[in-house]
Scaffold this active site. Structure first.
Site, PDB file in Angstrom:
ATOM      1  N   CYS A 321      -1.447   0.922   5.512  1.00  0.00           N
ATOM      2  CA  CYS A 321      -2.497  -0.103   5.465  1.00  0.00           C
ATOM      3  C   CYS A 321      -2.846  -0.606   4.060  1.00  0.00           C
ATOM      4  O   CYS A 321      -3.083  -1.813   3.893  1.00  0.00           O
ATOM      5  CB  CYS A 321      -3.747   0.369   6.209  1.00  0.00           C
ATOM      6  N   ARG A 350       3.580  12.840   5.281  1.00  0.00           N
ATOM      7  CA  ARG A 350       2.325  13.579   5.232  1.00  0.00           C
ATOM      8  C   ARG A 350       2.603  15.075   5.174  1.00  0.00           C
ATOM      9  O   ARG A 350       3.518  15.573   5.833  1.00  0.00           O
ATOM     10  CB  ARG A 350       1.449  13.246   6.448  1.00  0.00           C
ATOM     11  N   GLN A 368       5.690   4.934  11.537  1.00  0.00           N
ATOM     12  CA  GLN A 368       4.595   4.361  12.328  1.00  0.00           C
ATOM     13  C   GLN A 368       4.971   2.964  12.799  1.00  0.00           C
ATOM     14  O   GLN A 368       5.520   2.180  12.030  1.00  0.00           O
ATOM     15  CB  GLN A 368       3.320   4.277  11.491  1.00  0.00           C
ATOM     16  N   ASP A 370       3.291   0.334  12.936  1.00  0.00           N
ATOM     17  CA  ASP A 370       2.014  -0.099  12.393  1.00  0.00           C
ATOM     18  C   ASP A 370       1.866  -1.608  12.493  1.00  0.00           C
ATOM     19  O   ASP A 370       2.849  -2.348  12.398  1.00  0.00           O
ATOM     20  CB  ASP A 370       1.943   0.307  10.916  1.00  0.00           C
ATOM     21  N   HIS A 372      -1.337  -4.732  11.386  1.00  0.00           N
ATOM     22  CA  HIS A 372      -2.697  -5.051  10.968  1.00  0.00           C
ATOM     23  C   HIS A 372      -2.967  -6.521  11.217  1.00  0.00           C
ATOM     24  O   HIS A 372      -2.104  -7.369  10.983  1.00  0.00           O
ATOM     25  CB  HIS A 372      -2.903  -4.717   9.488  1.00  0.00           C
ATOM     26  N   LYS A 452     -13.287   2.043  17.903  1.00  0.00           N
ATOM     27  CA  LYS A 452     -11.871   2.007  18.259  1.00  0.00           C
ATOM     28  C   LYS A 452     -11.675   2.204  19.757  1.00  0.00           C
ATOM     29  O   LYS A 452     -12.572   2.663  20.472  1.00  0.00           O
ATOM     30  CB  LYS A 452     -11.103   3.089  17.499  1.00  0.00           C
ATOM     31  N   HIS A 498      -6.613  -2.283  12.698  1.00  0.00           N
ATOM     32  CA  HIS A 498      -5.443  -1.405  12.678  1.00  0.00           C
ATOM     33  C   HIS A 498      -5.012  -1.191  14.125  1.00  0.00           C
ATOM     34  O   HIS A 498      -5.856  -0.981  14.991  1.00  0.00           O
ATOM     35  CB  HIS A 498      -5.777  -0.018  12.117  1.00  0.00           C
TER      36      HIS A 498
END
Length: 643
Positions: A321, A350, A368, A370, A372, A452, A498
C-alpha cells in the site's frame, strides 16, 4: 454470522460429448459437508470451550502440582492451554487419559463458575500467594481495570481454582458435555513465542455441544488429512519448501506454476474488465517509506531487518500500500480523475517464527492479490459494491459460492472524525444491503484506520477460510498527504480502499488444492490431456496428436510407448489426477481417431482427432467465459432471473 450464497453458473447447452468433457470440474467431496457451529456464530459454544479450558487447567494442576498455568485461549475448533512444568518435564499424550478422567470428575461435581472483580494490587497479591509468575506477566499486559477473575468452585473450598479471565463462561461445570470433549495433541511452545524464553507444554483440545458434533468434527479432520495440500503438493509435484534455502519460502514447480499462471491470468483479465489498471512496484524501498506509513512503528516485529544500501537503510516490503500512495501523489489529482483503481500481484515478505510456518498457509514470502481504490466520499458505496461483485465473480470461478460475511466497526483506538467513520460504515453497510447479503456485525472489530468487510469461504468439507477483505483507510491518505481538487476548487483528501480477494496466491492455492483434493477443474489442470499409446508402433501418431493439441492450447503429455502396459498407464494417469486420457492403438491410428477416457468415469467413446480437440477447447473456454444465469438471493431457494 449468516451465510451469503453466490450466483450459479449457467448450464450451457452443448453436445453430449462436450458435456462429458466439461463435467471434469474437480472432485466431489468424499463426505457430505455437515454444517457444525463456529465460535463466530454460536456464543454458547464459545462459553463451553472457554469453560472447558479452565476445567482442563484445573485438572492438570490437581494432578501435577508442579504445573504453572500461562494462557488458555479458544481457537477455531476448540482451545489450548500452555503449562510450564517446574520440574523440567513435559506433558505427554499418554497423560491425556488421566487428565480427561479428572476433568470428568470436576464436571460431575457441577461446581459453580463465578466472576469476581478485584483491584490490580489485589490480583497481584493473590498471584504471588500461589507463586504463578506467568500470571504476573499477564497481569502487567492487562491495561483495563478492574481486573476480572473467574473461579471454579466456592472460594477457599477444597475444590476451587481461579485464573485471570475476561470470560465468557457457563454457569457451572455441570453444563459442560463430558462426551463432547476430547484432548487432541500436545506440543512444545515458547512463552510469548520467544525462543529465548521458557519452553511450555501446550495441550490442544476440542469441545462441542454434543457427541454428534464431535463425531462430525472428527470426520472432517480425517477428510482434511486426505486433502492436506502439503502431501498433495509433493505427490502431484506442484511446489516445495526447500529448507536448505530457507523456511517459509515457496518454490513453484512446473505443474504448480502452470496452475498459478492460469489463476493470475484470470485475475488480471477480470480486473481489467472491471476498470482496474495493473501496476508493478519494487520489492524494496527506503525504510523512510514505512516510517511515513506508520508500519515501521506498529508492524516492526513482522518486518525483516533493514539492509544497508550506500549508507541508507532499505526495507524489503511487507506490504504494497505505501507504494501505491507515492504513485498517487506523483501528480496533481482532480475529482474528475477519481475513482482510481490499481491492482497488483505484489510479492511481500514478512517475518514469521519458524514454529508458525505451515505449508502454503503460513509463509515468509507470498504474493498478495492487492488492489487500492482512491475515490470520492459519494463514490464509496458504488465502489464497495463493485468490489463485492468482483469478489463474487472470482471466487465463484474456483467453486467457492458459500460465504460467511462480517462487517467490523470502529474500535476504541482509531483515527479520523466521527463523521467520516459513520459515513464509511454506512457505505459498507449499504453495499452489503444492495447485494442483499446477510452479514454479522463485529462491534469495534474494525482496523484503527477504518471499518471493513471480511469474507470467509466455505470449502467442500465444510471448513471456513478467511480470504477476502475490503477496508476503508483514513490513515494513509493523511500520512502521505494525498489530495485532490474538488469541484469547488478546494483541496480534499480521497478515501482509500484496501481490498484483496484471494488474500495471497500461496494461501489460496493451498485452500484450492484441499477443496478439490488435487482434482483441479479442466481449465486449471496442469496436464489436461494424457495420451496413452497401446503399442510402440503408434508412438509417432501419438506425438502428431500431441503437437496438434498443444498448438491449440491444450496442456498435453504423451506416455512413453513400451514402458508401461495400458492398464498401468491409466492407473498412473488417474493417480496423477489427469482429467482426460486419449487411448491410442493401431485401430485408432488407422481410423484417425482417439478413444477418450475420463478420470473416475471410464471410456466415453471414440472421436476424430479434430472433433475431440474442438470439443475439448470449447469445454475449456466455456469455463473461462463463466456466464451468470442470475443472482441467487441468499434468502430464497431459487435464482432470480437476470434483468
Amino acid at each position: 454470522m449468516l451465510r451469503a450464497v453466490s450466483r450459479p453458473m449457467r448450464d450451457l447447452a452443448r453436445p453430449r460429448s462436450l458435456r462429458l468433457f466439461s463435467a471434469v470440474a474437480g472432485s466431489e467431496p468424499a463426505v457430505k459437508p455437515e454444517v457444525i457451529p463456529t465460535n463466530d456464530n454460536d456464543p454458547e459454544l464459545l462459553k463451553i470451550r472457554h469453560s472447558t479450558a479452565h476445567v482442563m487447567a484445573m485438572a492438570v494442576q490437581s494432578l501435577y502440582p508442579e504445573a504453572q498455568v500461562t494462557i488458555g485461549p479458544w481457537i477455531d475448533n476448540g482451545f489450548y492451554y500452555d503449562f510450564f512444568m517446574t520440574n523440567n518435564t513435559a506433558l505427554q499424550s499418554e497423560d491425556f487419559k488421566k487428565i480427561k478422567k479428572q476433568m470428568d470428575k470436576i464436571i460431575s461435581k457441577n461446581l459453580p463458575i463465578t466472576r469476581e472483580e478485584v483491584s490490580r494490587e489485589e490480583a497481584k497479591r493473590r498471584i504471588k500467594l500461589i507463586n504463578e509468575p506467568f500470571k504476573l506477566e499477564i497481569l502487567e499486559s492487562i491495561k483495563t481495570e478492574p481486573i476480572t477473575i473467574y473461579h471454579i468452585g466456592e472460594q477457599n473450598s477444597e475444590d476451587t481454582w481461579w485464573d485471570l479471565c475476561a470470560g465468557p463462561h457457563v454457569e457451572s461445570t455441570g453444563a459442560l458435555p463430558k462426551k463432547a470433549i476430547e484432548l487432541q495433541s500436545v506440543a512444545g511452545a515458547y512463552w510469548r513465542g520467544d525462543e529465548k524464553r521458557e519452553m511450555l507444554s501446550r495441550i490442544y483440545a476440542t469441545a462441542w455441544h454434543d457427541p454428534g458434533q464431535l463425531k462430525a468434527y472428527k470426520k472432517r479432520i480425517e477428510e482434511a488429512k486426505k486433502r492436506d495440500h502439503r502431501v498433495l503438493g509433493k505427490k502431484l509435484d506442484l511446489f516445495s519448501i526447500q529448507e536448505d534455502a530457507g523456511g517459509g519460502l515457496v518454490f513453484w514447480h512446473p505443474k504448480g506454476s502452470k496452475i498459478r499462471s492460469n489463476i493470475e491470468d484470470f485475475w488480471k483479465d477480470a480486473h481489467r474488465r472491471n476498470g482496474y489498471d495493473i501496476v508493478y512496484t519494487p520489492h524494496i524501498a527506503n525504510v523512510d517509506l514505512w516510517k511515513t506509513s506508520g508500519h515501521f512503528d506498529f508492524y516492526k516485529e513482522g518486518m525483516f531487518d533493514q539492509m544497508d544500501v550506500e549508507g541508507q537503510e532499505y526495507q524489503i516490503k511487507p506490504m504494497n500500500c505505501p507504494f501505491h500512495c507515492v504513485m498517487y501523489k506523483d501528480e496533481l489529482r482532480s475529482y474528475r480523475d477519481l475513482p482510481i483503481r490499481w491492482g497488483e500481484l505484489g510479492t511481500v515478505y514478512r517475518y514469521e517464527r519458524s514454529g508458525t510456518l505451515h505449508g502454503l498457509m503460513r509463509v515468509r514470502g507470498f504474493t498478495q492479490d492487492d488492489a487500492h481504490i482512491f475515490c470520492l466520499p459519494d463514490q464509496l458505496t458504488d465502489e464497495i459494491v463493485g468490489v463485492l461483485d468482483l469478489t463474487e465473480e472470482i471466487l465463484s470461478k474456483f467453486g467457492f459460492t458459500d460465504y460467511d460475511i462480517m462487517l467490523s466497526t470502529r474500535p476504541e483506538k482509531s483515527v479520523g472524525s466521527d463523521k467520516i467513520w459513520d459515513d464509511a460504515t454506512a457505505a459498507l453497510r449499504g453495499a452489503l444491503e444492495r447485494k442483499n447479503w446477510d452479514y454479522g456485525i463485529d462491534e469495534g472489530g474494525g482496523a484503527f484506520y477504518g471499518p471493513k468487510i471480511d469474507l470467509k469461504i466455505r470449502d467442500a468439507i465444510g471448513r471456513t477460510w478467511q480470504c477476502s477483505t475490503v477496508q476503508c483507510d483514513f490513515n494513509l491518505p493523511d500520512r502521505f498527504d494525498l489530495t485532490y481538487k474538488s469541484s469547488e476548487g478546494t483541496t480534499e483528501r480521497p478515501i482509500m480502499v484496501h481490498r484483496a480477494i484471494f488474500g495471497s496466491i500461496e494461501r489460496f492455492f493451498g485452500i484450492l488444492v484441499e477443496n478439490c483434493a488435487g482434482d483441479f477443474p479442466l481449465w486449471l489442470a496442469p496436464v489436461q490431456l494424457k495420451i496413452c499409446p497401446v503399442t510402440e508402433s503408434v508412438e509417432d501418431y501419438c506425438h502428431e496428436i500431441k503437437a496438434k493439441a498443444a498448438k491449440a492450447g491444450i496442456r498435453v503429455e504423451v506416455n512413453r510407448a513400451g514402458v508401461d502396459r495400458l492398464p498401468k498407464q491409466v492407473r498412473n494417469a488417474e493417480k496423477g489426477k489427469i482429467p482426460i486420457m486419449a487411448i491410442v492403438g493401431v485401430k485408432e491410428m488407422d481410423s484417425g481417431e482417439v478413444t477418450i477416457r475420463r478420470k473416475g468415469i471410464g471410456d466415453i467413446g471414440s472421436f476424430s482427432v479434430d472433433d475431440f480437440i474442438a470439443n475439448m477447447l470449447e469445454s475449456i473456454d466455456s469455463t473461462k467465459e463463466y456466464e451468470y444465469e442470475g443472482r441467487m438471493d441468499p434468502k430464497k431457494e431459487t435464482p432470480e432471473e437476470a434483468p
